[in-house]
Each structure stands twice: as structure tokens, then as C-alpha cells.
Design a protein around this motif. Structure first.
Motif, PDB file in Angstrom:
ATOM      1  N   LEU A 148      -6.445  -6.372   2.042  1.00  0.00           N
ATOM      2  CA  LEU A 148      -5.437  -5.409   1.596  1.00  0.00           C
ATOM      3  C   LEU A 148      -5.829  -4.739   0.290  1.00  0.00           C
ATOM      4  CD1 LEU A 148      -2.566  -4.444   2.543  1.00  0.00           C
ATOM      5  CD2 LEU A 148      -1.654  -5.984   0.806  1.00  0.00           C
ATOM      6  N   ASP A 149      -6.450  -5.482  -0.611  1.00  0.00           N
ATOM      7  CA  ASP A 149      -6.811  -4.914  -1.909  1.00  0.00           C
ATOM      8  C   ASP A 149      -7.812  -3.773  -1.792  1.00  0.00           C
ATOM      9  OD1 ASP A 149      -5.122  -6.507  -3.428  1.00  0.00           O
ATOM     10  OD2 ASP A 149      -6.616  -8.085  -3.701  1.00  0.00           O
ATOM     11  N   ASP A 150      -8.514  -3.676  -0.660  1.00  0.00           N
ATOM     12  CA  ASP A 150      -9.483  -2.598  -0.448  1.00  0.00           C
ATOM     13  C   ASP A 150      -8.891  -1.465   0.392  1.00  0.00           C
ATOM     14  OD1 ASP A 150     -11.325  -4.037  -1.887  1.00  0.00           O
ATOM     15  OD2 ASP A 150     -12.401  -4.808  -0.130  1.00  0.00           O
ATOM     16  N   ALA A 151      -7.585  -1.259   0.277  1.00  0.00           N
ATOM     17  CA  ALA A 151      -6.911  -0.266   1.119  1.00  0.00           C
ATOM     18  C   ALA A 151      -7.461   1.145   0.929  1.00  0.00           C
ATOM     19  CB  ALA A 151      -5.411  -0.280   0.841  1.00  0.00           C
ATOM     20  N   ALA A 152      -7.796   1.516  -0.297  1.00  0.00           N
ATOM     21  CA  ALA A 152      -8.300   2.872  -0.540  1.00  0.00           C
ATOM     22  C   ALA A 152      -9.596   3.113   0.227  1.00  0.00           C
ATOM     23  CB  ALA A 152      -8.499   3.100  -2.034  1.00  0.00           C
ATOM     24  N   GLU A 153     -10.506   2.143   0.189  1.00  0.00           N
ATOM     25  CA  GLU A 153     -11.756   2.277   0.934  1.00  0.00           C
ATOM     26  C   GLU A 153     -11.498   2.251   2.438  1.00  0.00           C
ATOM     27  OE1 GLU A 153     -15.905   2.436   1.884  1.00  0.00           O
ATOM     28  OE2 GLU A 153     -14.597   3.188   0.291  1.00  0.00           O
ATOM     29  N   ALA A 154     -10.560   1.429   2.875  1.00  0.00           N
ATOM     30  CA  ALA A 154     -10.223   1.372   4.290  1.00  0.00           C
ATOM     31  C   ALA A 154      -9.717   2.727   4.785  1.00  0.00           C
ATOM     32  CB  ALA A 154      -9.184   0.286   4.539  1.00  0.00           C
TER      33      ALA A 154
ATOM     34  N   LEU B 288      -6.298  -3.671   8.144  1.00  0.00           N
ATOM     35  CA  LEU B 288      -6.133  -4.354   6.856  1.00  0.00           C
ATOM     36  C   LEU B 288      -5.572  -5.747   7.093  1.00  0.00           C
ATOM     37  CD1 LEU B 288      -4.563  -1.451   4.788  1.00  0.00           C
ATOM     38  CD2 LEU B 288      -6.793  -2.490   4.353  1.00  0.00           C
ATOM     39  N   HIS B 289      -6.044  -6.708   6.288  1.00  0.00           N
ATOM     40  CA  HIS B 289      -5.545  -8.075   6.358  1.00  0.00           C
ATOM     41  C   HIS B 289      -5.068  -8.527   4.972  1.00  0.00           C
ATOM     42  CE1 HIS B 289      -7.047  -8.633  10.426  1.00  0.00           C
ATOM     43  NE2 HIS B 289      -8.210  -8.143  10.038  1.00  0.00           N
ATOM     44  N   PRO B 290      -3.748  -8.657   4.782  1.00  0.00           N
ATOM     45  CA  PRO B 290      -3.222  -9.130   3.492  1.00  0.00           C
ATOM     46  C   PRO B 290      -3.722 -10.544   3.173  1.00  0.00           C
ATOM     47  CG  PRO B 290      -1.496  -8.088   4.781  1.00  0.00           C
ATOM     48  CD  PRO B 290      -2.667  -8.250   5.695  1.00  0.00           C
TER      49      PRO B 290
ATOM     50  N   VAL C  54       0.846  -1.188   0.000  1.00  0.00           N
ATOM     51  CA  VAL C  54       0.000   0.000   0.000  1.00  0.00           C
ATOM     52  C   VAL C  54       0.881   1.237   0.000  1.00  0.00           C
ATOM     53  CG1 VAL C  54      -1.744   1.295   1.275  1.00  0.00           C
ATOM     54  CG2 VAL C  54      -1.852  -1.206   1.195  1.00  0.00           C
ATOM     55  N   ARG C  55       0.694   2.039  -1.030  1.00  0.00           N
ATOM     56  CA  ARG C  55       1.472   3.270  -1.173  1.00  0.00           C
ATOM     57  C   ARG C  55       0.542   4.421  -1.537  1.00  0.00           C
ATOM     58  NH1 ARG C  55       7.212   2.744  -2.289  1.00  0.00           N
ATOM     59  NH2 ARG C  55       7.888   0.604  -1.875  1.00  0.00           N
ATOM     60  N   ASN C  56       1.042   5.618  -1.354  1.00  0.00           N
ATOM     61  CA  ASN C  56       0.287   6.796  -1.757  1.00  0.00           C
ATOM     62  C   ASN C  56       0.757   7.245  -3.133  1.00  0.00           C
ATOM     63  OD1 ASN C  56      -1.741   8.635  -1.282  1.00  0.00           O
ATOM     64  ND2 ASN C  56      -0.410  10.134  -0.288  1.00  0.00           N
ATOM     65  N   SER C  57      -0.128   7.898  -3.876  1.00  0.00           N
ATOM     66  CA  SER C  57       0.187   8.340  -5.228  1.00  0.00           C
ATOM     67  C   SER C  57      -0.540   9.643  -5.512  1.00  0.00           C
ATOM     68  CB  SER C  57      -0.245   7.275  -6.245  1.00  0.00           C
ATOM     69  OG  SER C  57      -1.663   7.223  -6.331  1.00  0.00           O
ATOM     70  N   ASP C  58      -0.315  10.195  -6.667  1.00  0.00           N
ATOM     71  CA  ASP C  58      -1.030  11.407  -7.054  1.00  0.00           C
ATOM     72  C   ASP C  58      -2.532  11.159  -7.166  1.00  0.00           C
ATOM     73  OD1 ASP C  58       1.359  12.757  -7.142  1.00  0.00           O
ATOM     74  OD2 ASP C  58       1.618  12.530  -9.310  1.00  0.00           O
ATOM     75  N   GLN C  59      -2.910   9.909  -7.337  1.00  0.00           N
ATOM     76  CA  GLN C  59      -4.325   9.534  -7.417  1.00  0.00           C
ATOM     77  C   GLN C  59      -4.866   9.053  -6.070  1.00  0.00           C
ATOM     78  OE1 GLN C  59      -2.013   8.238  -9.887  1.00  0.00           O
ATOM     79  NE2 GLN C  59      -2.524  10.196 -10.861  1.00  0.00           N
ATOM     80  N   GLY C  60      -4.047   9.090  -5.033  1.00  0.00           N
ATOM     81  CA  GLY C  60      -4.476   8.647  -3.718  1.00  0.00           C
ATOM     82  C   GLY C  60      -3.882   7.297  -3.358  1.00  0.00           C
ATOM     83  N   ILE C  61      -4.407   6.692  -2.315  1.00  0.00           N
ATOM     84  CA  ILE C  61      -3.927   5.397  -1.826  1.00  0.00           C
ATOM     85  C   ILE C  61      -4.220   4.321  -2.868  1.00  0.00           C
ATOM     86  CG2 ILE C  61      -4.388   3.557  -0.157  1.00  0.00           C
ATOM     87  CD1 ILE C  61      -2.608   5.651   1.006  1.00  0.00           C
ATOM     88  N   LEU C  62      -3.211   3.485  -3.136  1.00  0.00           N
ATOM     89  CA  LEU C  62      -3.389   2.369  -4.058  1.00  0.00           C
ATOM     90  C   LEU C  62      -2.555   1.184  -3.600  1.00  0.00           C
ATOM     91  CD1 LEU C  62      -0.557   2.355  -5.819  1.00  0.00           C
ATOM     92  CD2 LEU C  62      -1.703   4.159  -7.084  1.00  0.00           C
TER      93      LEU C  62
END
Length: 310
Positions: A286-292, A308-310, A4-12
């Protein structure tokens, strides 16, 4: 590997290299989203894998929480147990400006591992880090038998501080902004703030919260600052002066009498499973990190600790 990293588009959730180098490889079992993570994401902080509240399992099936402090172990502060004050240039925290635990796996130094006691599941053990912050703050208050304790702020740190102080036999009241936080405080044995207190713990980190701390403190009382102030802490001048209040700062966690705050936090959580059931309100893959992250940033939605749970 996912991270999970941050980007110009937000968390991804991005692809990252598999962990390498010396240390112990952990398959991450749980990672909490801290208010610091939410603030970093909102302000656009990038360049590393997020997550400093995490726990995982080794290849041989042993589970650990992680004490993410990077320290030298040799400076005066480290030698006296205050690793959170390490003076070395490498001092820092995994997940804060360096890769952390919001990923599938991570290699960490062996001395960061905190064995999970019986009764503490790895899915809940990400709370060890924040419970250590809360425990260190309560210990910094130097509570005496019979003293009254109030906590201003009903987020995870405030609630974990309440649970810690209750564990040590103190009467604790919590002042929280949202109804779900007040309900959680009641489940942990805390009451509603009224009157004045020997010790008031700031777990809000706001100007209004700190003003309320000064209001609740008795003359000659102590205020423990666990809230984070990026610039100047807005300490109320007149109330602090007239009451001769003492302000005590507390950050992270340390060692005392040969024991780590993280070890004590793990024991607290293992001995009272109701703490994790109360404080952890949301779980996401983990794949739903942006919503989390969105949920974690919306306290009015009922969130306290989002995991989060990978």
C-alpha cells in the motif's frame, strides 16, 4: 490508519480515521486499481479514499470479496435485482466519490460481503468485482449455443469477459493492442479475431475500438458496450445501419434467478486459478500506491491488473 487518496501533488498514502459505524470490519487483503481510478487520479478527483475492487478478512478469520454497490433495496429496479440501476439518491459505489477499500481496514454493510469459495485466496479476490462486470456483460449478450464471440480490448475487463465466455463453452477471440495482452488472452483459451462474429464485446471504450466492433459484427449481430464513454458513444452510423446491428449496454452487476453476479464471479475465479495468475501482473504494498498507479496507467509496460496489498 493508512488510506490512498488523491491530492494536488498526485496519489499519496494519507492518515485517516479508523473505520466506525455499523457493519462488518474488514482488514483489507487486496485492492485492484481500476482504469476509473487511474482516470480519476489523472483528472484531479479528490476528497475520498480510492478503491472499489477489494477483498478482506474479518476478525474471526473469514475472507470476503466486497460488492461495493450502495442501493436502497426498495425501488422497482432493486426489487427486480437490478441494483446497479437503483433510483434512490443514496445509490453509488464505495471508492467512487465515497470512501473505498484502498486502506488498512473498512467497515462495510453485511449485505456487501461475498464469501470466498475454497480455492480463491483473498490476495486474488479483488478480481471478483471486475470479473462481475465482465460476467454481467457476457450475460447481457444473451449468447446462444454455437455463436461466435469477439472481444475488442485486452485489459482486465476484456480478458475476464473472455474467461467467462470460455467457461460457458463459447469460442472466443480477442483483439488487443499490446503483445502482453494477446499473450494473456491465449493463456485463457482465446484466439485472435478474424472474420465476423455473432456477438462483439466492446471492452476498449474508444472510438477506434467501437468502429472495430462494428466491423467484426456480422449482419444482424449484437455489440455489447462495456467501455465507458463520458459523452457521446461514437457508434459507426453506416456500418450499424447497413448491418442492422443491435447495441446492448452493460454496467456493473446485478442479481438474476436469486444469484448475484459477484457470487458467480467468485466461483469462476476459484475454479480456474489461471485467471488470476494471468490477469494480475503487478503487486505493490500500500505504501507504494503512487508507483502502482503509475504502472497501472502505462499499459505498454506490461500491466494488466495492478493490485495493492495493505
Amino acid at each position: 490508519m493508512r488510506a490512498v487518496r488523491n491530492s494536488d501533488q498526485g496519489i499519496l498514502v494519507a492518515e485517516a480515521d479508523e473505520p466506525e459505524g455499523p457493519g462488518v470490519r474488514l482488514a483489507i487483503g487486496s485492492v485492484g486499481i481500476c482504469g476509473t481510478d487511474v482516470a480519476f487520479a489523472a483528472s484531479g478527483v479528490q476528497g475520498f479514499t480510492y478503491g472499489h475492487e477489494f477483498a478482506g478478512t474479518t476478525a474471526d478469520g473469514r475472507s470476503y470479496a466486497v460488492e461495493p454497490t450502495v442501493y436502497c433495496g426498495e425501488c422497482d429496479q432493486c426489487r427486480t435485482g437490478h441494483v446497479q440501476r437503483c433510483a434512490a439518491p443514496e445509490h453509488g459505489t464505495l471508492g467512487i466519490f465515497r470512501d473505498g477499500g484502498m486502506c488498512d481496514a473498512l467497515t462495510v454493510p453485511e449485505d456487501m460481503l461475498v464469501p470466498l469459495p475454497p480455492g480463491l485466496d483473498v490476495r486474488d479476490a479483488c478480481l471478483v468485482e471486475s470479473a462481475s462486470v465482465a460476467g454481467h456483460g457476457v450475460r447481457s449478450a444473451s449468447l446462444e449455443p454455437g455463436e461466435r464471440v469477439a472481444i475488442v480490448g485486452g485489459g482486465s475487463i476484456g480478458l475476464l469477459a473472455a474467461a467467462t465466455a470460455r467457461h460457458h463453452g463459447f469460442d472466443v477471440d480477442v483483439e488487443a493492442r499490446h503483445q502482453h495482452q494477446r499473450t494473456a488472452a491465449e493463456r485463457l483459451g482465446a484466439g485472435t479475431a478474424a472474420g465476423t462474429y455473432d456477438v462483439v464485446i466492446d471492452a476498449a471504450g474508444s472510438e477506434a475500438g467501437l468502429a472495430r466492433c462494428a466491423e467484426l459484427a456480422r449482419p444482424g449481430g449484437r455489440v455489447v458496450l462495456m467501455g465507458v464513454y463520458q459523452h457521446t458513444a461514437p457508434i459507426p452510423g453506416i456500418a450499424s445501419l447497413v448491418k442492422e446491428l443491435t447495441y446492448v449496454h452493460s454496467i456493473a452487476y446485478s442479481r438474476h434467478d436469486g444469484v448475484r453476479d459477484t457470487e458467480q464471479a467468485a466461483a469462476l475465479l476459484a475454479g480456474n486459478p489461471e485467471i488470476a495468475r494471468t490477469v494480475i501482473t503487478h503487486r505493490f504494498p500500500l505504501d507504494d500506491a503512487a508507483e502502482a498507479f503509475r504502472v497501472a496507467g502505462d499499459r505498454a509496460s506490461g500491466a494488466i491488473k495492478v493490485v495493492l496489498h495493505p
